[in-house]
Motif scaffolding. Structure first.
Motif, PDB file in Angstrom:
ATOM      1  N   ASP A  60       0.801  -1.047  -0.183  1.00  0.00           N
ATOM      2  CA  ASP A  60       0.075   0.062   0.032  1.00  0.00           C
ATOM      3  C   ASP A  60       0.752   1.238  -0.002  1.00  0.00           C
ATOM      4  O   ASP A  60       0.432   2.472  -0.449  1.00  0.00           O
ATOM      5  N   LYS A  61       1.928   1.031   0.402  1.00  0.00           N
ATOM      6  CA  LYS A  61       3.018   2.350   0.533  1.00  0.00           C
ATOM      7  C   LYS A  61       4.012   2.465  -0.681  1.00  0.00           C
ATOM      8  O   LYS A  61       4.855   3.146  -0.985  1.00  0.00           O
ATOM      9  N   LYS A 203       6.954   0.385   9.395  1.00  0.00           N
ATOM     10  CA  LYS A 203       8.007   1.398   9.908  1.00  0.00           C
ATOM     11  C   LYS A 203       9.223   1.195  10.107  1.00  0.00           C
ATOM     12  O   LYS A 203      10.122   2.078   9.485  1.00  0.00           O
ATOM     13  N   GLU A 206      10.815   1.372   6.445  1.00  0.00           N
ATOM     14  CA  GLU A 206      10.784   2.706   6.000  1.00  0.00           C
ATOM     15  C   GLU A 206      11.949   3.497   6.480  1.00  0.00           C
ATOM     16  O   GLU A 206      12.511   4.211   5.976  1.00  0.00           O
TER      17      GLU A 206
END
Length: 211
Positions: A60-61, A203, A206
């Motif tokens: 989704d990212k 996260k 990321e």
């Protein structure tokens, strides 16, 4: 690349998973069955569920994500095949997802990173950086403590895991909690908490890529 540890059919195919394969500095079983909580929630099912939740968050990212297995009803693949997948698909990083079977009195999570062995020297430093990013984000996002029974501050370096010794891309393992501990096992069996775990691990990726 995400590697959901073990597989649902492993226990019924001991002749396949017990065959010995090279792990770079010795030989070990092709795969294992994994552990289970006191209430009967299997590690292979936990790993499969969390890996797929994490894959969805990452996709989704905008990330491209490959998993090392296609279902939770198969056998294997061997640790050699799992380790080779990252390089084969050109992954930028790889994470192997597990639940630990530690002492029932112990609790907490830990991240495993490679120690240098012949063949993996080129990915050790980056693997440690990946592991530290995953560790920090998971700790902050889930509130789970560092393991009380293994590693140091939630980090463990090992030279006996084929998935790390044979890796061609930065790779870390995470033991997401102690499935033998009743309190922690209940969290790992919780759908809501697994969503929180997936968000936390995303996260970590990321943070690793945005350094």
């Amino acid at each position: 690349m995400l590697d959901p540890g073990h597989n649902g059919g492993n226990a019924s195919h001991p002749e396949e998973i017990n065959k010995q394969v090279s792990v770079g500095n010795g030989r070990k079983a092709c795969d294992t069955t994994g552990t289970v909580t006191p209430e009967g929630y299997s590690e292979h099912a936990f790993n499969w569920d969390l890996a797929n939740r994490l894959a969805k968050v990452l996709r989704d990212k905008g990330a491209e994500v490959t998993l090392t297995r296609e279902s939770d009803i198969g056998v294997g693949p061997c640790i050699t095949e799992r380790a080779a997948t990252g390089g084969r698909v050109g992954a930028d990083a790889a994470l192997s997802i597990h639940g630990d079977g530690g002492p029932p009195s112990g609790h907490g999570f830990h991240v495993i990173v490679p120690a240098p062995v012949a063949g993996n020297a080129g990915i050790v430093d980056e693997s440690v950086q990946l592991g530290k990013a995953i560790r920090a984000a998971y700790h902050a996002g889930t509130g789970l403590p560092y393991a009380t029974y293994i590693g140091e501050d939630g980090l463990d370096r090992r030279d006996d895991l084929g998935g790390l010794n044979l890796a061609k891309v930065p790779t870390a393992f995470i033991e997401c909690g102690n499935m033998s501990n009743e309190v922690e096992a209940a969290k790992m069996a919780s759908l809501t908490f697994r969503r929180r775990m997936a968000d936390s691990l995303a996260k970590g990726f990321e943070d690793y890529f945005s350094r």
